[in-house]
Design an enzyme around this catalytic site. Structure first.
Site, mmCIF file in Angstrom:
data_model
loop_
_atom_site.group_PDB
_atom_site.id
_atom_site.type_symbol
_atom_site.label_atom_id
_atom_site.label_comp_id
_atom_site.label_asym_id
_atom_site.label_seq_id
_atom_site.Cartn_x
_atom_site.Cartn_y
_atom_site.Cartn_z
ATOM 1 N N ASP A 25 35.576 -54.475 -5.535
ATOM 2 C CA ASP A 25 35.318 -55.583 -4.608
ATOM 3 C C ASP A 25 33.831 -55.947 -4.562
ATOM 4 O OD1 ASP A 25 37.947 -55.042 -4.191
ATOM 5 O OD2 ASP A 25 37.704 -54.279 -2.146
ATOM 6 N N ASP A 57 40.705 -48.865 -9.884
ATOM 7 C CA ASP A 57 39.230 -48.744 -9.975
ATOM 8 C C ASP A 57 38.714 -47.357 -9.638
ATOM 9 O OD1 ASP A 57 39.748 -49.172 -7.247
ATOM 10 O OD2 ASP A 57 38.130 -50.638 -6.965
ATOM 11 N N ALA A 84 43.116 -59.326 4.864
ATOM 12 C CA ALA A 84 44.193 -59.907 4.061
ATOM 13 C C ALA A 84 44.155 -59.425 2.620
ATOM 14 C CB ALA A 84 44.100 -61.428 4.115
HETATM 15 C C1 GLA Z 1 40.659 -52.246 -2.028
HETATM 16 C C2 GLA Z 1 39.473 -51.399 -2.516
HETATM 17 C C3 GLA Z 1 39.246 -51.595 -4.011
HETATM 18 C C4 GLA Z 1 40.531 -51.398 -4.812
HETATM 19 C C5 GLA Z 1 41.688 -52.203 -4.197
HETATM 20 C C6 GLA Z 1 43.008 -51.896 -4.850
HETATM 21 O O1 GLA Z 1 40.369 -53.576 -2.120
HETATM 22 O O2 GLA Z 1 38.307 -51.735 -1.818
HETATM 23 O O3 GLA Z 1 38.242 -50.718 -4.450
HETATM 24 O O4 GLA Z 1 40.853 -50.045 -4.915
HETATM 25 O O5 GLA Z 1 41.823 -51.954 -2.817
HETATM 26 O O6 GLA Z 1 43.001 -52.278 -6.178
#
Ligand code: GLA
Length: 383
Positions: free
Chosen positions: A172, A38, A123
């Protein structure tokens, strides 16, 4: 109304003496594929979970925010008219959101509330993005702002980057804001275009919590982010999304072996996400599973964000009945894996992974069966 939504309202009433005016639910997420892409403007395919953060609240006539967390058994108290102090802990997400909203020109109203959640913390299931989105929605409700999920997600990401100090991507916050029940969300993190992709019939998404958590995740995460930026810069682009596999291979001599592996992961993972969307749409579950396995191998060997526990639980999953594919999910360095499993073999899968992982690691894993849920919602309070 869910049990958690009722519990949080009862807890509010007990603490503040009357019913809340708003109840907010902000979900965690599990990412099916598209990991560590991302922040390079790449593709992701997450699902919002039924596991969430709930806040029951009502506005206050003054400039104070009082939020009691039932899970931490702590109360955060902020004065919106004063600058916040940077500390450590869950309150920082609330403070970060406050600061970003004020900088964006929102005239904030104070509120008081009670919060609880059932997303396992640390987690890799985005309990912090859920907390941010829940606080942001709470401010939107009491301050009379219309709810714009994409803008809200960007603001929450800004809070996490600027206040909490993690250079995270947008995945996220965006899936917590925009999740669609029964679907995964195919997100292009360069222009934030989103397409819901229906979960094929006959499969379950299973989360496999290794029960390992690693310290220093934040600094390792930021290090990966800057390695991706460095690789892109050496290749003459601003983000790795702009680089094709052919370009990477043609210019491999410009990159150190380490940066080559990091870039190779991101660029190939973007292709896997596109193929996975095609596989879901055409019900090709075998291909979807294979892509998840390739993703895991690349995260383990090229991006180096897996750990022994994650590798072990993925192996256990792959040899369990009904498993179509499995991989680590989230930032990594511990936490959870995700598997897709034939619905009718869910229980057998569950028992087999438990036994296998217990034997190999001496840890007791937590296995969660999930239904893709909607993004942030305001629920009508109980009458
Ligand atoms: C965490 C970050 C996301 C993404 C994931 C890995 O969750 O908050 O933005 O980069 O790691 O895909």
């Amino acid at each position: 109304m869910s049990k958690m939504a009722i519990q949080v309202q009862l807890a509010f009433e007990e603490r503040f003496g009357s019913a809340p005016e708003h109840v907010i639910r902000a979900p965690g997420r599990v990412n099916l594929i598209g990991e560590h892409t991302d922040y390079s403007g790449g593709f992701v395919l997450p699902v919002a979970l039924e596991h969430a953060v709930w806040i029951a609240l009502r506005p206050r006539p003054d400039q104070r925010v009082v939020l009691h967390s039932l899970d931490f058994a702590e109360t955060a108290e902020l004065d919106l008219s004063e600058p916040q102090k940077q500390e450590k802990g869950w309150q920082e997400y609330l403070k970060g959101i406050t600061k970003v909203l004020q900088e964006a020109g929102w005239k904030l109203t104070g509120w008081e509330g009670v919060m609880m959640g059932d997303i396992p913390q640390g987690a890799g299931l985005s309990s912090s993005a859920a907390l941010e989105m829940a606080c942001l929605r709470a401010f939107a409700e009491v301050s009379g702002k219309s709810w714009q999920p994409k803008i809200a997600a960007k603001m929450a990401q800004q809070a996490e980057t600027e206040w909490v100090g993690i250079s995270c991507g947008i995945m996220d916050q965006l899936i917590s804001a925009c999740g669609v029940a029964g679907h995964a969300l195919f997100i292009d993190c360069r222009n934030l275009e989103m397409k819901p992709v229906k979960l094929p019939e006959g499969i379950r998404i299973m989360i496999l919590d290794t029960m390992t958590r690693r310290g220093l995740v934040d600094s390792l995460y930021n290090e990966r982010h800057s390695q991706c930026l460095q690789a892109a810069e050496i290749l003459g682009k601003s983000i790795l999304r702009e680089v094709s596999l052919t370009e990477l291979q043609a210019q491999s001599s410009k990159l150190s072996p380490l940066l080559y592996r990091r870039a190779g992961h991101v660029i190939s993972e973007n292709q896997r996400v596109k193929h996975a969307v095609g596989a879901m749409r055409s019900n090709d579950l075998k291909l979807l599973g294979q892509l998840m396995q390739q993703s895991h191998a690349s995260l383990r060997d090229n991006f180096e964000v897996s750990n022994l526990a994650l590798n072990t639980i993925v192996e256990c999953a792959l040899s369990a009945p009904g498993c179509l594919g499995a991989r680590m999910t989230g930032a990594g360095f511990g936490g959870c894996a995700v598997a897709i499993v034939k619905t009718e073999l869910e229980m057998k899968f569950h028992n087999s992974v438990k036994d296998c992982y217990r034997k190999k690691s001496s840890l007791n894993p937590k296995i969660i069966s999930c239904n893709p849920a909607n993004g942030v919602t305001r629920l009508a309070p109980l009458a």
